[in-house]
Design an enzyme around this catalytic site. Structure first.
Site, PDB file in Angstrom:
ATOM      1  N   ASP A   8      11.318   1.373  -0.520  1.00 47.79           N
ATOM      2  CA  ASP A   8       9.875   1.527  -0.340  1.00 47.79           C
ATOM      3  C   ASP A   8       9.473   2.875   0.240  1.00 47.79           C
ATOM      4  O   ASP A   8       8.398   3.384  -0.045  1.00 47.79           O
ATOM      5  CB  ASP A   8       9.332   0.381   0.518  1.00 47.79           C
ATOM      6  N   ASP A  41       6.968  -3.548  12.679  1.00 46.91           N
ATOM      7  CA  ASP A  41       7.132  -2.105  12.462  1.00 46.91           C
ATOM      8  C   ASP A  41       5.804  -1.346  12.488  1.00 46.91           C
ATOM      9  O   ASP A  41       5.666  -0.347  13.180  1.00 46.91           O
ATOM     10  CB  ASP A  41       7.839  -1.831  11.118  1.00 46.91           C
ATOM     11  N   ARG A  53       3.830  -1.123  -4.825  1.00 47.13           N
ATOM     12  CA  ARG A  53       3.840   0.040  -3.934  1.00 47.13           C
ATOM     13  C   ARG A  53       2.979   1.206  -4.424  1.00 47.13           C
ATOM     14  O   ARG A  53       2.275   1.821  -3.611  1.00 47.13           O
ATOM     15  CB  ARG A  53       5.269   0.525  -3.668  1.00 47.13           C
ATOM     16  N   SER A  63      13.253 -10.454   6.403  1.00 49.64           N
ATOM     17  CA  SER A  63      12.190  -9.521   6.072  1.00 49.64           C
ATOM     18  C   SER A  63      11.604  -9.972   4.741  1.00 49.64           C
ATOM     19  O   SER A  63      12.304 -10.018   3.730  1.00 49.64           O
ATOM     20  CB  SER A  63      12.778  -8.109   5.975  1.00 49.64           C
TER      21      SER A  63
HETATM   22  N1  ARG Z   1      14.642  -4.748  -2.804  1.00 48.97           N
HETATM   23  C1  ARG Z   1      13.314  -4.933  -3.297  1.00 48.97           C
HETATM   24  C2  ARG Z   1      12.746  -3.679  -3.888  1.00 48.97           C
HETATM   25  O1  ARG Z   1      13.199  -2.617  -3.548  1.00 48.97           O
HETATM   26  C3  ARG Z   1      12.397  -5.594  -2.317  1.00 48.97           C
HETATM   27  C4  ARG Z   1      12.026  -4.835  -1.086  1.00 48.97           C
HETATM   28  C5  ARG Z   1      11.053  -5.650  -0.307  1.00 48.97           C
HETATM   29  N2  ARG Z   1      11.011  -5.425   1.081  1.00 48.97           N
HETATM   30  C6  ARG Z   1      11.199  -6.366   2.018  1.00 48.97           C
HETATM   31  N3  ARG Z   1      10.977  -6.045   3.225  1.00 48.97           N
HETATM   32  N4  ARG Z   1      11.532  -7.590   1.732  1.00 48.97           N
HETATM   33  O2  ARG Z   1      11.846  -3.733  -4.678  1.00 48.97           O
END
Ligand code: ARG
Length: 395
Positions: A121, A13, A92, A172
């Site tokens: 995110d 990405d 984040r 992912s």
């Molecule tokens: N669902 C989790 C969160 O919102 C993990 C997101 C992580 N992203 C990924 N591409 N695995 O904190």
């Protein structure tokens, strides 16, 4: 020359974002990778891809800060969003803050991130960017142009962007040393059992040692400071906790997660160190805090987790919650022993100079600290309202 800053991971990405932004007229592209403990190979690959793409690349190592100022507060708050210790969530804000500061320093005119429109995110990163660089616009090409993985791969091939083996990647994965999230593909279906190979930090039940292990974790004011007597800085301590708990298969989390946009998704995590450290911290709070403190802190911790999940790290409510949590932590000093065995964990023992437990008072042999006979009157009034009500109801 127009300048854009891309929050970069080196994955598909964010890689395709580079030529896409050039096509939009941004000639100077800065790529920023904020290092919160991603796999070293990913960090190297990102640098290699940035070099091929001829971007101005920065890898900002914030691992110590992440451990001390993000993971440790999560321990204080017994971080738990419906079973998830918030590993991606708490990284984040720091990633966004450092990227924003770099952008301001370099005079970036646009921030770019690679989030899709379905996850959390996008909220967390954009909020962090707006906090620290409110005047710089933000774009998320994958989301805004509704791009699919297949389109991205075709596009990367066409423009000669380096994507390597990413065609083969089914899952992912997001990783920092507080935890590993594995999502995407069939893993998101509630009925699909996660295959063993998705796990990298935690052993399976069968592979975990046949002998239990007891570890002692020492806390000072809510901060874990040593494991088995070895003093470690926050970063090293978390790595050690990951190793110990992961070896015994502790810290696999398979859950249904309610995402911010209302989607319910099945999620898999490996958070061995976080699972161990939070359980030990909770065990110590149980020994030290009063009943009312425990009752209220459970509510505060839950609110903390909600705010952290949403990435609202700098919100005034977060400050309020942290003030209460911090006040409790002043006494969370002591030692906890945890026994790990075959994907499970239990508290083996705990002690603290602040323990509210009094052996003399609780003992059945005592007649000095608390004379039993004095309880008669107190017991008699217990449930008086219920009794009166019952009388009225049955009149
Ligand atoms: N669902 C989790 C969160 O919102 C993990 C997101 C992580 N992203 C990924 N591409 N695995 O904190």
């Amino acid at each position: 020359m127009k300048k854009a800053l891309i929050i970069f991971s080196g994955g598909l990405d964010t890689t395709v974002c580079v030529p896409m932004m050039r096509e939009e007229g941004y000639e100077e592209i800065t790529t920023v990778l904020v290092d919160v403990g991603q796999p070293r190979a990913d960090i190297e690959q990102a640098a290699e891809r940035a070099a091929i793409l001829k971007t101005d690349h920065y890898a900002l190592d914030v691992r110590d800060e992440f451990a001390a100022d993000y993971c440790f507060p999560a321990i204080h708050a017994n971080a738990d969003y419906f079973g998830y210790p918030l590993s991606t969530s708490i990284a984040r804000p720091l990633i966004a803050m450092r990227a924003a500061q770099k952008g301001v320093e370099l005079g970036a005119e646009l921030f770019v991130h690679g989030c899709t429109g379905k996850g959390n995110d996008q909220f967390r990163l954009e909020h962090g960017l707006r906090m620290f660089a409110p005047d710089v616009p933000i774009t998320a090409p994958i989301r805004e142009k509704n791009l699919t993985r297949t389109w991205e791969i075709e596009y990367a091939k066409k423009v000669g962007a380096p994507i390597g083996q990413s065609t083969d990647k089914i899952w992912s994965i997001d990783e920092n040393f507080w935890g590993r999230s594995i999502e995407g593909g069939r893993l998101e279906e509630p009925g699909y059992a996660p295959p063993e190979h998705i796990f990298e930090w935690t052993k399976s039940f069968d592979d975990a040692p046949n002998e239990p292990q007891t570890v002692e974790i020492e806390f000072v004011n809510g901060d874990p400071v040593s494991i088995d007597g070895e003093k470690l800085d926050p970063h090293a301590l978390i790595l050690k906790a990951n190793e110990i708990a992961g070896n015994h298969g502790v810290g696999r989390i398979d859950m249904m997660e309610d995402r911010m946009i209302g989607l319910k998704v099945r999620e898999n995590y490996e958070c061995p160190g976080a699972t161990l450290l939070i359980a030990a911290h909770k065990a110590l709070e149980e020994l030290i805090s009063t009943h009312e403190e425990r009752q209220f802190k459970a509510l505060v911790d839950q609110q903390w987790a909600e705010m952290a999940y949403k990435g609202l790290w700098w919100d005034p409510f977060m400050e309020d919650l942290n003030a209460f949590i911090g006040s409790v932590q002043k006494r969370v000093t002591g030692k906890v022993r945890m026994t790990l065995f075959k994907s499970s964990m239990k508290v083996a023992g705990r002690d603290s100079d602040w323990a509210l437990y009094s052996e003399a008072a609780a003992s059945f042999d005592d007649d000095e600290v608390l004379e039993q006979s004095q309880m008669t009157g107190m017991v008699r009034t217990h449930g008086m309202a219920s009794q009166i009500y019952f009388g009225i109801k049955n009149k």
